[in-house]
Design a protein around this motif. Structure first.
Motif, PDB file in Angstrom:
ATOM      1  N   SER A 151       0.822  -1.216   0.000  1.00  0.00           N
ATOM      2  CA  SER A 151       0.000   0.000   0.000  1.00  0.00           C
ATOM      3  C   SER A 151       0.855   1.265   0.000  1.00  0.00           C
ATOM      4  O   SER A 151       0.377   2.343  -0.328  1.00  0.00           O
ATOM      5  CB  SER A 151      -0.914   0.012   1.223  1.00  0.00           C
ATOM      6  OG  SER A 151      -0.143  -0.033   2.422  1.00  0.00           O
ATOM      7  N   SER A 152       2.143   1.110   0.357  1.00  0.00           N
ATOM      8  CA  SER A 152       3.039   2.266   0.382  1.00  0.00           C
ATOM      9  C   SER A 152       4.478   1.771   0.368  1.00  0.00           C
ATOM     10  O   SER A 152       4.746   0.576   0.579  1.00  0.00           O
ATOM     11  CB  SER A 152       2.810   3.112   1.637  1.00  0.00           C
ATOM     12  OG  SER A 152       3.173   2.375   2.790  1.00  0.00           O
ATOM     13  N   GLU A 153       5.403   2.671   0.143  1.00  0.00           N
ATOM     14  CA  GLU A 153       6.818   2.304   0.157  1.00  0.00           C
ATOM     15  C   GLU A 153       7.228   1.869   1.568  1.00  0.00           C
ATOM     16  O   GLU A 153       8.003   0.914   1.731  1.00  0.00           O
ATOM     17  CB  GLU A 153       7.674   3.493  -0.288  1.00  0.00           C
ATOM     18  CG  GLU A 153       9.166   3.162  -0.352  1.00  0.00           C
ATOM     19  CD  GLU A 153      10.006   4.321  -0.863  1.00  0.00           C
ATOM     20  OE1 GLU A 153      11.167   4.098  -1.229  1.00  0.00           O
ATOM     21  OE2 GLU A 153       9.484   5.463  -0.890  1.00  0.00           O
ATOM     22  N   ASN A 229       3.842   2.566  -7.581  1.00  0.00           N
ATOM     23  CA  ASN A 229       3.470   1.413  -6.763  1.00  0.00           C
ATOM     24  C   ASN A 229       4.720   0.661  -6.321  1.00  0.00           C
ATOM     25  O   ASN A 229       5.771   0.740  -6.974  1.00  0.00           O
ATOM     26  CB  ASN A 229       2.552   0.470  -7.552  1.00  0.00           C
ATOM     27  CG  ASN A 229       1.178   1.075  -7.795  1.00  0.00           C
ATOM     28  OD1 ASN A 229       0.674   1.830  -6.977  1.00  0.00           O
ATOM     29  ND2 ASN A 229       0.579   0.750  -8.935  1.00  0.00           N
TER      30      ASN A 229
END
Length: 337
Positions: A151-153, A229
């Motif tokens: 969902s995120s880095e 992404n």
């Protein structure tokens, strides 16, 4: 990684207007003090718009290709393509059809034209050794892997840390992956170098992995949202292609053909040749230049070919002249002696 397809706008309003006005209709659209607006008035303005110029150009090209290659397209192919689009778009298929101005029948007509266009392009493909070599260089056989879309880095880095400490990739994929098409199966997926459902950055990183090896965090741009992404990949079965191209002859030829069809210079040249073959003549001066790009491409190609032939002829002539001069000089020397 579900593939998104945006249906092409049919432009039905423009088609209706252009068709209705082609006979010079004076039907009134609106009246006002001191004047009126007729369908013909609207047509004369509408045909100047770039969108309508492009629409007419595309209609001509598709008609030409359908007339020449439509008999190579079967109803079975059209139905198959229709079902493929329907499956990929899912529940939104019907609404997207309507939004784009299509009915089921008109969309199938569009698909037939599109397939006929592809058949026409393919008929001009002549693969060279260089084409096959380029395709071979870019080819990688199908691999089996597991993928997590984070969902995120920050989450991707945290998941990577958990995996490095012995975490179960499949379990984490089910719990955390944002990819709805693979998460239920623990992120499991199969893909090769030509697969479109996997970002290029993910494929490139995955092909370098050995079996049971997990990648570092991979960043990839989403072409539809322009957002970055973050992925993790674990390789389960990576099959090297080796050095024998013949083992993958069918796949390599398909890649080479696809590369040729994606070449804008090639497609423009083919379109120009087909337009000339069909003897297309533009009768309305407002559209006189809509095919210029394609016809000029064909002329340039012909001129280049003529120039090469001329150069070859000049070289042969020069060689012959040089040989004759040399022979004459030798003969003169012999007589003198």
């Amino acid at each position: 990684m579900k593939k998104k397809i945006v249906l092409a706008t049919a432009g039905l309003l423009s088609v209706i207007v252009l068709g209705a006005c082609s006979s010079g209709s004076n039907d009134e659209i609106a009246t006002m003090k001191g004047g009126k607006l007729t369908v013909e008035d609207f047509y004369n303005e509408a045909k100047k718009e770039q969108t309508n110029q492009s629409l007419v150009r595309n209609m001509i090209i598709y008609d030409v290709f359908e007339n020449a290659y439509g008999d190579k397209v079967t109803d079975k192919q059209v139905d198959s393509e229709y079902k493929k689009q329907e499956k990929q778009l899912g529940d939104s298929f019907e609404s997207q059809l309507q939004a784009a101005g299509y009915t089921k029948k008109s969309y199938k007509d569009y698909l037939k034209q599109s397939l006929a266009f592809q058949e026409g392009l393919k008929s001009h493909v002549k693969l060279t050794d260089d084409d096959l070599k380029s395709a071979w260089d870019s080819f990688h056989p199908e691999v089996t892997a597991r993928v997590i879309l984070a969902s995120s880095e920050e989450e991707a880095k945290d998941l990577k840390k958990q995996l490095d400490e012995g975490g179960d990739f499949a379990k984490l994929a089910k719990e955390k992956s944002q990819d709805s098409t693979t998460k239920e199966d623990g992120g499991k997926i199969k893909f090769d170098s030509q697969s479109t459902e996997v970002p290029a950055e993910v494929k490139e990183a995955a092909f370098k992995l050995k079996n049971d090896q997990t990648s570092d965090v991979i960043s990839a741009m989403d072409s539809s949202s322009y957002q970055t992404n973050y992925y993790l990949v674990k390789m389960e079965k990576n099959t090297p292609k080796g050095n024998d191209m013949k083992k993958f002859d069918k796949e390599v030829k398909q890649i080479a053909q696809d590369m040729k069809l994606a070449d804008q210079t090639f497609t423009s040249k083919v379109i120009g040749e087909e337009l000339k073959k069909a003897n297309v003549k533009i009768k309305d001066d407002s559209f006189e230049n809509i095919l210029a790009d394609f016809l000029n491409t064909t002329e340039e190609s012909t001129n280049q070919s003529s120039d090469k032939e001329s150069e070859a002829s000049t070289e042969k002539s020069t060689e012959a002249s040089t040989e004759q001069s040399t022979e004459a000089s030798q003969a003169s020397t012999e007589e003198s002696e």
